[in-house]
Design a protein around this motif. Structure first.
Motif, PDB file in Angstrom:
ATOM      1  N   ASP A 154       5.703  -0.409  -0.428  1.00  0.00           N
ATOM      2  CA  ASP A 154       6.514  -1.520  -0.923  1.00  0.00           C
ATOM      3  C   ASP A 154       6.179  -2.789  -0.149  1.00  0.00           C
ATOM      4  O   ASP A 154       6.615  -2.975   0.977  1.00  0.00           O
ATOM      5  N   GLY A 155       5.380  -3.638  -0.774  1.00  0.00           N
ATOM      6  CA  GLY A 155       4.981  -4.880  -0.123  1.00  0.00           C
ATOM      7  C   GLY A 155       4.102  -4.663   1.083  1.00  0.00           C
ATOM      8  O   GLY A 155       4.366  -5.234   2.161  1.00  0.00           O
ATOM      9  N   PRO A 156       3.035  -3.846   0.959  1.00  0.00           N
ATOM     10  CA  PRO A 156       2.185  -3.578   2.121  1.00  0.00           C
ATOM     11  C   PRO A 156       1.493  -4.857   2.595  1.00  0.00           C
ATOM     12  O   PRO A 156       1.058  -5.676   1.796  1.00  0.00           O
ATOM     13  N   ASP A 157       1.411  -5.021   3.911  1.00  0.00           N
ATOM     14  CA  ASP A 157       0.841  -6.251   4.463  1.00  0.00           C
ATOM     15  C   ASP A 157      -0.399  -5.951   5.302  1.00  0.00           C
ATOM     16  O   ASP A 157      -1.508  -5.941   4.802  1.00  0.00           O
ATOM     17  N   GLN A 158      -0.217  -5.644   6.567  1.00  0.00           N
ATOM     18  CA  GLN A 158      -1.361  -5.403   7.435  1.00  0.00           C
ATOM     19  C   GLN A 158      -1.618  -3.905   7.594  1.00  0.00           C
ATOM     20  O   GLN A 158      -0.721  -3.082   7.398  1.00  0.00           O
ATOM     21  N   ILE A 159      -2.854  -3.561   7.963  1.00  0.00           N
ATOM     22  CA  ILE A 159      -3.271  -2.166   8.052  1.00  0.00           C
ATOM     23  C   ILE A 159      -4.194  -1.995   9.254  1.00  0.00           C
ATOM     24  O   ILE A 159      -4.950  -2.906   9.606  1.00  0.00           O
ATOM     25  N   ALA A 160      -4.096  -0.841   9.904  1.00  0.00           N
ATOM     26  CA  ALA A 160      -4.921  -0.575  11.088  1.00  0.00           C
ATOM     27  C   ALA A 160      -5.225   0.918  11.170  1.00  0.00           C
ATOM     28  O   ALA A 160      -4.454   1.754  10.695  1.00  0.00           O
ATOM     29  N   ALA A 161      -6.351   1.239  11.780  1.00  0.00           N
ATOM     30  CA  ALA A 161      -6.721   2.643  11.993  1.00  0.00           C
ATOM     31  C   ALA A 161      -5.969   3.182  13.200  1.00  0.00           C
ATOM     32  O   ALA A 161      -5.908   2.531  14.252  1.00  0.00           O
ATOM     33  N   GLY A 162      -5.361   4.363  13.045  1.00  0.00           N
ATOM     34  CA  GLY A 162      -4.625   4.973  14.138  1.00  0.00           C
ATOM     35  C   GLY A 162      -5.475   5.939  14.931  1.00  0.00           C
ATOM     36  O   GLY A 162      -6.585   6.312  14.523  1.00  0.00           O
ATOM     37  N   SER A 163      -4.952   6.370  16.065  1.00  0.00           N
ATOM     38  CA  SER A 163      -5.683   7.297  16.928  1.00  0.00           C
ATOM     39  C   SER A 163      -5.759   8.697  16.336  1.00  0.00           C
ATOM     40  O   SER A 163      -6.504   9.547  16.832  1.00  0.00           O
ATOM     41  N   ASP A 164      -4.988   8.939  15.262  1.00  0.00           N
ATOM     42  CA  ASP A 164      -4.951  10.256  14.627  1.00  0.00           C
ATOM     43  C   ASP A 164      -5.905  10.381  13.446  1.00  0.00           C
ATOM     44  O   ASP A 164      -5.874  11.361  12.713  1.00  0.00           O
ATOM     45  N   GLY A 165      -6.743   9.364  13.232  1.00  0.00           N
ATOM     46  CA  GLY A 165      -7.708   9.401  12.137  1.00  0.00           C
ATOM     47  C   GLY A 165      -7.138   8.955  10.805  1.00  0.00           C
ATOM     48  O   GLY A 165      -7.837   8.989   9.787  1.00  0.00           O
ATOM     49  N   ALA A 166      -5.881   8.534  10.785  1.00  0.00           N
ATOM     50  CA  ALA A 166      -5.269   8.022   9.561  1.00  0.00           C
ATOM     51  C   ALA A 166      -5.187   6.497   9.627  1.00  0.00           C
ATOM     52  O   ALA A 166      -5.441   5.885  10.671  1.00  0.00           O
ATOM     53  N   LEU A 167      -4.814   5.883   8.510  1.00  0.00           N
ATOM     54  CA  LEU A 167      -4.581   4.450   8.447  1.00  0.00           C
ATOM     55  C   LEU A 167      -3.078   4.216   8.435  1.00  0.00           C
ATOM     56  O   LEU A 167      -2.344   4.896   7.709  1.00  0.00           O
ATOM     57  N   TRP A 168      -2.634   3.221   9.194  1.00  0.00           N
ATOM     58  CA  TRP A 168      -1.221   2.890   9.289  1.00  0.00           C
ATOM     59  C   TRP A 168      -1.015   1.467   8.781  1.00  0.00           C
ATOM     60  O   TRP A 168      -1.824   0.577   9.068  1.00  0.00           O
ATOM     61  N   PHE A 169       0.058   1.254   8.052  1.00  0.00           N
ATOM     62  CA  PHE A 169       0.278  -0.068   7.470  1.00  0.00           C
ATOM     63  C   PHE A 169       1.757  -0.433   7.469  1.00  0.00           C
ATOM     64  O   PHE A 169       2.639   0.433   7.565  1.00  0.00           O
ATOM     65  N   THR A 170       2.008  -1.717   7.399  1.00  0.00           N
ATOM     66  CA  THR A 170       3.383  -2.208   7.367  1.00  0.00           C
ATOM     67  C   THR A 170       3.815  -2.453   5.926  1.00  0.00           C
ATOM     68  O   THR A 170       3.071  -3.030   5.142  1.00  0.00           O
ATOM     69  N   ASN A 171       5.008  -1.989   5.592  1.00  0.00           N
ATOM     70  CA  ASN A 171       5.628  -2.296   4.303  1.00  0.00           C
ATOM     71  C   ASN A 171       6.665  -3.392   4.556  1.00  0.00           C
ATOM     72  O   ASN A 171       7.805  -3.111   4.932  1.00  0.00           O
ATOM     73  N   THR A 172       6.258  -4.633   4.371  1.00  0.00           N
ATOM     74  CA  THR A 172       7.130  -5.753   4.704  1.00  0.00           C
ATOM     75  C   THR A 172       8.382  -5.765   3.840  1.00  0.00           C
ATOM     76  O   THR A 172       9.496  -5.963   4.338  1.00  0.00           O
ATOM     77  N   ALA A 173       8.203  -5.558   2.534  1.00  0.00           N
ATOM     78  CA  ALA A 173       9.356  -5.571   1.636  1.00  0.00           C
ATOM     79  C   ALA A 173      10.203  -4.309   1.778  1.00  0.00           C
ATOM     80  O   ALA A 173      11.424  -4.345   1.619  1.00  0.00           O
ATOM     81  N   GLY A 174       9.573  -3.189   2.093  1.00  0.00           N
ATOM     82  CA  GLY A 174      10.280  -1.920   2.171  1.00  0.00           C
ATOM     83  C   GLY A 174      10.856  -1.605   3.530  1.00  0.00           C
ATOM     84  O   GLY A 174      11.503  -0.565   3.706  1.00  0.00           O
ATOM     85  N   ASN A 175      10.590  -2.497   4.527  1.00  0.00           N
ATOM     86  CA  ASN A 175      11.102  -2.273   5.887  1.00  0.00           C
ATOM     87  C   ASN A 175      10.753  -0.872   6.395  1.00  0.00           C
ATOM     88  O   ASN A 175      11.612  -0.104   6.845  1.00  0.00           O
ATOM     89  N   SER A 176       9.474  -0.546   6.308  1.00  0.00           N
ATOM     90  CA  SER A 176       9.021   0.771   6.753  1.00  0.00           C
ATOM     91  C   SER A 176       7.585   0.686   7.235  1.00  0.00           C
ATOM     92  O   SER A 176       6.889  -0.311   7.025  1.00  0.00           O
ATOM     93  N   ILE A 177       7.146   1.753   7.873  1.00  0.00           N
ATOM     94  CA  ILE A 177       5.758   1.892   8.311  1.00  0.00           C
ATOM     95  C   ILE A 177       5.136   3.023   7.506  1.00  0.00           C
ATOM     96  O   ILE A 177       5.710   4.115   7.399  1.00  0.00           O
ATOM     97  N   GLY A 178       3.989   2.755   6.922  1.00  0.00           N
ATOM     98  CA  GLY A 178       3.312   3.757   6.111  1.00  0.00           C
ATOM     99  C   GLY A 178       2.105   4.337   6.819  1.00  0.00           C
ATOM    100  O   GLY A 178       1.501   3.691   7.681  1.00  0.00           O
ATOM    101  N   ARG A 179       1.758   5.539   6.444  1.00  0.00           N
ATOM    102  CA  ARG A 179       0.574   6.224   6.969  1.00  0.00           C
ATOM    103  C   ARG A 179      -0.151   6.865   5.802  1.00  0.00           C
ATOM    104  O   ARG A 179       0.470   7.495   4.946  1.00  0.00           O
ATOM    105  N   ILE A 180      -1.455   6.702   5.744  1.00  0.00           N
ATOM    106  CA  ILE A 180      -2.238   7.316   4.677  1.00  0.00           C
ATOM    107  C   ILE A 180      -3.446   7.998   5.289  1.00  0.00           C
ATOM    108  O   ILE A 180      -4.167   7.410   6.104  1.00  0.00           O
ATOM    109  N   THR A 181      -3.643   9.239   4.927  1.00  0.00           N
ATOM    110  CA  THR A 181      -4.810   9.966   5.418  1.00  0.00           C
ATOM    111  C   THR A 181      -6.035   9.551   4.606  1.00  0.00           C
ATOM    112  O   THR A 181      -5.921   8.931   3.544  1.00  0.00           O
TER     113      THR A 181
END
Length: 727
Positions: A392-419
């Motif tokens: 929901d409203g994803p903004d910035q994205i970064a690679a995590g130490s676990d091999g997944a991608l992590w991103f901010t959901n600005t509109a959804g007030n949450s942190i997302g993770r995608i393998t």
């Protein structure tokens, strides 16, 4: 079939025999560099969103996914049974229609329009081969034959074609063949096809012997398939008159017809896993009567409607036991279970892309703000897109130490993770409020900026959230890990750079004249940040040492950067309307000029995020036209001297061109007429470099900066630099 058939009959084909092989994914290449004196430019490549665009044919592939054609999008799509979409574009795919699985395990499809009357082939790895021949003329239907070849219908010359997997084409004609469309293999080992204008059903043996069957009930038949009862079933669209119905013909030629008020313009038909026939009802010009129909072999008809069903086209049985179909008018793929439950997978291509980061596996990952999805693009340009209700409203994205991608959901007030397999997880917490920037911390956790509640968040790879507040933090926008293992924050609301330890303690605040927006670690051991340009100081970029010494860079022309990152060449790269590069010594280069430039590159339209790719190039998001761009750091052009009055003799040198090609160098006058004047011409050496001498014209333009642009005649490569005319 008005739209589709009109397009097909509008196809005109060149006479040629050709088999061209390309790797799908790269859709367009152009070059766009604008360098200041001493700088270097780059080759710009653009990857359109594509996604699902007027899908037509669909078939279950040998890899467990569904493969479909995008007629308007000029691409081949792939969708898994969980809804993950990949898209393949490139040479050899031109308004594709029907698609089938070949005997060689590849997908075969027909191409139409734009002078490309051809048969295409794509492997499950995305490699495309294209076949053209005089016997291919506006093909429509295609099927794998019992003889190991592919058989297809030709609308323009009223023939049935055959193509081997090696590309050898044979053409069969008969007076009874009139506008053939659908084709299938019958239980008798022959090919059966529909004659739309002949109002008949045709049969052709693998030896080319044609038979024809007609009946008053046959009305503009479109598609034909084999039923579980050993008969052939076909859709009577009644497009040119008659009654819309579902027809049945035995291999002995006995014809039956089934009508029902729910049957309106039936187009495509196939056998389902439940022993019934499933068909689509849909006019390609509008959504009237759009539905999915089902008919038992005893003639019992059911109809299924749903708001998401919009001019459904081809329908096929999926590997999951459900029926999958294309929705031509709302650019989506539909799924219906044999009990009638409908799902819809909408166009999920690139839409207002924002953040971008290099991920594991050699691909770039990016956020799509407008359609709430996460995209992936390989360095070969192959696009995938991932949707999930939690995005929901994803903004910035970064690679995590676990091999997944992590991103901010600005509109959804949450942190997302995608393998990297596309599995999405969402993490919520009362402390997460309007998150924007995110980075991998030196402690293995992800750190993010909460712009909504003036705090910094930390989330472990297990999803445990911690929140840190401090009176000095106000509207933080971006965060990065510094070379000192602390977190550095662009504190937009306080016009400061804040330094925080991994224990959450703020240890320092450093004042900046303008509000900092983005912050990254440079290759020089310092932190670099972009500034929100208010016009007060004309500052656009800042640099801060880990001891707190701030340096800022000013320009009257640049304005506020959008994205900022460190490049593989040791320089900092940033976007606003253009793509820029600045060395750690402060030398600024305009690499590719976009929306506001005199020499606008059409591949740079509202760039926002930027990241170094695993291929050594810079990748960026174009929010202005929803594409992903790529720019190399290889080609360049310079003038020596870099400034002087009118009449100055300059030596123009360049690199990154094709050996032996002609290079034309032009000077941008800055006037409405003439806009450019020729400076000099050169031939590129074997290493791609060139040199020529020219004189800055006295009667072209006024004092100020002027673009000097070099263009390669055969490669299309161009590179640019700025010459400062002093008088």
């Amino acid at each position: 079939m008005a739209v589709r058939r009109a397009a097909l009959h509008g196809w005109r084909w060149a006479i040629a025999v050709l088999a061209a092989v390309v790797v799908a994914g790269v859709s367009a290449v152009s070059v766009g560099s604008v360098a200041s004196a001493g700088g270097s430019g780059g080759v710009v490549t653009d990857y359109p969103g594509g996604g699902i665009d007027h899908p037509f044919g669909i078939v279950a592939g040998p890899d467990g996914a569904l493969w479909f054609t995008n007629y308007i999008g000029n691409s081949i799509g792939r969708i898994t049974t969980t809804g993950v979409v990949a898209n393949y574009t490139g040479k050899g795919i031109s308004q594709p229609g029907q698609i089938t699985v070949g005997p060689d395990g590849a997908l075969w499809f027909i191409n139409g329009n734009n002078g490309d009357s051809s048969i295409g082939r794509i492997t499950t790895g995305g490699v495309v081969t294209n076949f053209t021949a005089p016997g291919i003329a506006a093909p429509y239907g295609i099927v794998a034959g019992p003889d190991g070849a592919l058989w297809f219908t030709n609308q323009n010359n009223n023939t049935i074609g055959r193509i081997t997997t090696a590309g050898a084409v044979t053409d069969y004609s008969d007076p009874s063949i009139k506008d053939p469309l659908g084709i299938t293999v019958g239980p008798d080992g022959a090919l059966w096809f529909t004659n739309q204008l002949g109002n008949s059903i045709g049969r052709i043996t693998t030896a080319g012997i044609v038979s024809n069957y007609s009946d008053p009930s046959i009305a503009s038949p479109v598609e034909i398939t084999v039923g579980p009862d050993g008969a052939l079933w076909f859709a009577n669209s009644a497009f040119y008159g008659g009654t819309p119905s579902v027809g049945r013909i035995t291999t002995a030629g006995v014809i039956s017809s089934y009508t029902n008020p729910s049957i309106a313009t039936p187009r495509e038909i196939t056998a389902g896993p439940d022993g019934a026939m499933w068909f689509t009802n849909g006019n390609p010009n509008n959504t009237d009567g759009s539905s999915i129909g089902r008919i038992t072999t005893a003639g019992v008809i059911s109809s299924y409607t749903d708001p998401s069903i919009a001019s459904p086209g081809v329908i096929t049985t999926g590997p999951d036991g459900a029926m999958w179909f294309t929705n031509y008018l709302n650019n989506s793929i539909g799924r219906i279970t044999t009990t009638g439950a409908v799902s819809n997978y909408p166009n999920s291509g690139i839409s207002a892309p924002t953040g971008i980061a290099a991920g594991p596996g050699g691909a770039l990952w990016f956020t799509n703000q407008a359609n709430n999805s996460i995209g992936r693009v390989s360095t070969a340009g192959v696009l995938s897109n991932y949707v999930d209700p939690s995005i929901d409203g994803p903004d910035q994205i970064a690679a995590g130490s676990d091999g997944a991608l992590w991103f901010t959901n600005t509109a959804g007030n949450s942190i997302g993770r995608i393998t990297t397999a596309g599995v999405v997880t969402s993490y919520t917490d009362a402390s997460i409020d309007g998150p924007t920037g995110i980075t991998a911390g030196p402690d293995g956790a992800l750190w993010f900026a909460n712009s909504g509640n003036n705090s910094i968040g930390r989330i472990t790879t297990a999803g445990v959230v911690t929140n840190y507040t401090d009176p000095t933090i106000k509207s933080p926008d971006s965060i990065t890990a510094g070379p000192d293992d602390d977190l550095w924050i662009a504190d937009t609301g306080n016009d400061t750079i804040t330094r925080m330890t991994t224990s959450g303690a703020v240890v320092a605040n450093y004042a900046t004249n303008e509000a900092p927006v983005q912050i990254v670690a440079g290759t020089d051991g310092d932190l670099w940040f972009s500034l929100s340009w208010s016009g007060r100081y004309e500052e656009y970029l800042g640099r801060i040492t880990t001891s707190g010494t701030v340096t800022t860079y000013t320009s009257q022309n640049i304005g506020e950067p959008s994205g900022l990152t460190a490049g593989p060449d040791g320089a900092l790269w940033f976007t606003n309307s253009n793509i820029y590069r600045i060395t750690t010594g402060g030398t600024l280069t305009t690499v590719a000029e976009g929306d506001q430039g005199h020499t606008k590159d059409p591949k740079v339209v509202g760039p926002i995020g930027i990241s170094a790719g695993p291929d050594g190039a810079m990748w960026f998001t174009n929010q202005g036209n929803s594409t992903i761009g790529r720019v190399t750091t290889a080609d360049s052009v310079t003038t020596s001297p870099a400034q002087g009055p009118a009449g100055t003799t300059v030596t123009v040198t360049g690199a990154g061109f094709n050996a032996g090609e002609t290079i034309k160098v032009k000077y941008d006058t800055g006037l409405s007429s003439p806009t450019t004047v020729a400076l000099c011409t050169a031939i590129a050496a074997s290493d791609g470099t060139f040199t020529c001498t020219a004189t800055i014209p006295a009667d072209a333009g006024i004092a100020g900066t002027h673009t000097v642009k070099a263009t390669g005649k055969t490669s299309g490569t161009h590179a640019q630099t700025l010459f400062l005319r002093t008088t």
